[in-house]
Design a protein around this motif. Structure first.
Motif, short mmCIF file in Angstrom:
data_model
loop_
_atom_site.label_atom_id
_atom_site.label_comp_id
_atom_site.label_asym_id
_atom_site.label_seq_id
_atom_site.Cartn_x
_atom_site.Cartn_y
_atom_site.Cartn_z
N ALA A 145 -8.91 10.15 5.91
CA ALA A 145 -8.15 10.50 4.70
C ALA A 145 -8.24 9.35 3.70
N PHE A 146 -8.76 9.65 2.53
CA PHE A 146 -8.89 8.68 1.45
C PHE A 146 -9.61 7.42 1.92
N PHE A 204 -16.64 3.66 1.92
CA PHE A 204 -17.67 3.22 2.85
C PHE A 204 -18.96 2.92 2.10
N ALA A 250 -10.45 4.98 9.21
CA ALA A 250 -9.86 4.41 7.99
C ALA A 250 -8.38 4.73 7.96
N ASN A 270 -15.76 -0.75 11.87
CA ASN A 270 -16.41 -0.16 10.71
C ASN A 270 -16.80 1.27 11.06
N ALA A 271 -16.41 2.22 10.21
CA ALA A 271 -16.68 3.64 10.47
C ALA A 271 -18.17 3.94 10.61
N ASP A 287 -9.63 1.22 11.72
CA ASP A 287 -9.79 0.77 10.33
C ASP A 287 -10.57 -0.54 10.36
N TYR A 321 0.81 -1.22 0.00
CA TYR A 321 0.00 0.00 0.00
C TYR A 321 0.85 1.28 0.00
N ASN A 323 -10.03 -2.95 8.37
CA ASN A 323 -9.24 -4.04 7.81
C ASN A 323 -8.03 -4.42 8.68
N LYS A 352 -1.16 15.12 2.67
CA LYS A 352 -1.34 14.71 4.08
C LYS A 352 -0.67 15.70 5.02
N1 SAM Z 1 -6.00 6.89 5.72
C1 SAM Z 1 -4.98 6.05 5.10
C2 SAM Z 1 -4.15 6.88 4.17
O1 SAM Z 1 -4.52 8.02 3.93
O2 SAM Z 1 -3.12 6.42 3.69
C3 SAM Z 1 -5.58 4.84 4.41
C4 SAM Z 1 -6.47 5.10 3.23
S1 SAM Z 1 -6.91 3.64 2.33
C5 SAM Z 1 -7.03 4.25 0.67
C6 SAM Z 1 -8.59 3.37 2.74
C7 SAM Z 1 -8.79 2.64 4.04
O3 SAM Z 1 -10.19 2.65 4.36
C8 SAM Z 1 -8.36 1.19 4.04
O4 SAM Z 1 -7.42 0.96 5.04
C9 SAM Z 1 -9.66 0.42 4.29
O5 SAM Z 1 -9.50 -0.77 5.02
C10 SAM Z 1 -10.48 1.45 5.05
N2 SAM Z 1 -11.92 1.22 5.06
C11 SAM Z 1 -12.71 0.85 4.02
N3 SAM Z 1 -14.00 0.74 4.40
C12 SAM Z 1 -14.03 1.07 5.72
C13 SAM Z 1 -15.07 1.16 6.69
N4 SAM Z 1 -16.34 0.90 6.36
N5 SAM Z 1 -14.76 1.51 7.95
C14 SAM Z 1 -13.47 1.79 8.28
N6 SAM Z 1 -12.44 1.73 7.41
C15 SAM Z 1 -12.71 1.37 6.15
#
Ligand code: SAM
Length: 268
Positions: free
Chosen positions: A155-156, A161, A78, A137-138, A107, A28, A109, A44
């Protein structure tokens, strides 16, 4: 080949998104640098600087001297591999001399979280009680009390979601009155020329880099498609307000011509 997320029912979206991030977790951080040509780091940095996390002199002077300001609880939703959390802690400590405020990284995951924990070993926050990791889960932050958080960052993340509005409502619930919701997310590019170049890069190069570097074209194809589907800057302001937040003008800040944008709201 497409992941075909357009045709995925809502009930399945969560597990498909889970599969994407489990697949990309180990590559990642490298992929972020390659796909964004390192620009995500600048976004960021800008995001965290604009939030000025931690207790600072202005906070201290506006608080009555009888009750010293309490350390802040910052929540990075996340939070993935910790990019925002580490910056929040560095800023609070180095810029505001705040050595008390803490960050909860959350997060959905576990693979992303364990990459983050691994990375944290190389930061000053390894093993510190100022940094904690929570799988959630958010849309349902049941581990958090109402009105318990000073600053909520995402962020991102939010574009992944399933129910974005539910996540915004959950943000509103866990924030203290006066608390800040802050989102950094891919957004819409205003300039046609820049948009053309950007679209060619994202639909052409990103899945290819994903294939060559991470051996996973489909996950990166999904990421590009999810950016395309995310609402415009203006529409997203409406969703934040819908959850109960006040959004002061200017309602958002475009980064790199709107490739990404920062949105903020506060809980009255
Ligand atoms: N915030 C970090 C960054 O900026 O580098 C990670 C961003 S990454 C693109 C998106 C993240 O959202 C992933 O780690 C994923 O597991 C998480 N994610 C996806 N659906 C989610 C949910 N429903 N609740 C919490 N986290 C979630």
């Amino acid at each position: 080949t497409h992941f075909g997320f357009e045709n995925v029912p809502e009930s399945e979206k969560e597990s498909r998104v889970g599969a994407v991030f489990s697949s990309v977790a180990s590559s990642y951080d490298t992929m972020n640098d390659l796909m964004s040509l390192y620009i995500h780091r600048l976004w960021k940095d800008r995001f965290v600087r604009s939030l000025n996390p931690g207790l600072h002199p202005t906070t201290a002077t506006t608080t009555s001297s009888s009750s010293p300001p309490q350390p802040q609880t910052l929540l990075d939703i996340a939070g993935g591999t910790g990019d925002i959390a580490f910056r929040l802690l560095s800023h609070a400590t180095d810029i505001n001399n705040d050595t008390m405020s803490r960050v909860i990284v959350s997060d959905i995951n576990p693979a992303m979280l364990s990459e983050g924990k691994k990375r944290s070993l190389e930061t000053p926050w390894a093993g510190s009680e100022r940094l904690s990791w929570v799988e959630a889960n958010a849309e349902r932050l049941s581990m958090l009390d109402d009105a318990s958080i000073d600053l909520y960052t995402v962020a991102f993340g939010i574009r992944n979601f399933t129910n974005k509005q539910a996540a915004l409502e959950e943000a509103f619930r866990v924030l203290k009155p006066g608390g800040i919701f802050a989102c950094l997310e891919f957004s819409k590019v205003g300039n046609r020329l820049l948009n053309g170049v950007y679209k060619r890069w994202s639909f052409g190069a990103i899945p290819l880099i994903g294939q060559l570097v991470a051996g996973d074209r489909e996950s990166y194809q999904y990421l590009v498609e999810s950016i395309e589907k995310f609402p415009s800057q203006r529409e997203f302001v409406g969703m934040i307000e819908q959850a109960g937040f006040m959004v002061p003008e200017p309602a958002w800040e475009d980064l790199t011509g709107g490739i990404a944008a920062i949105h903020r709201g506060f809980k009255p």
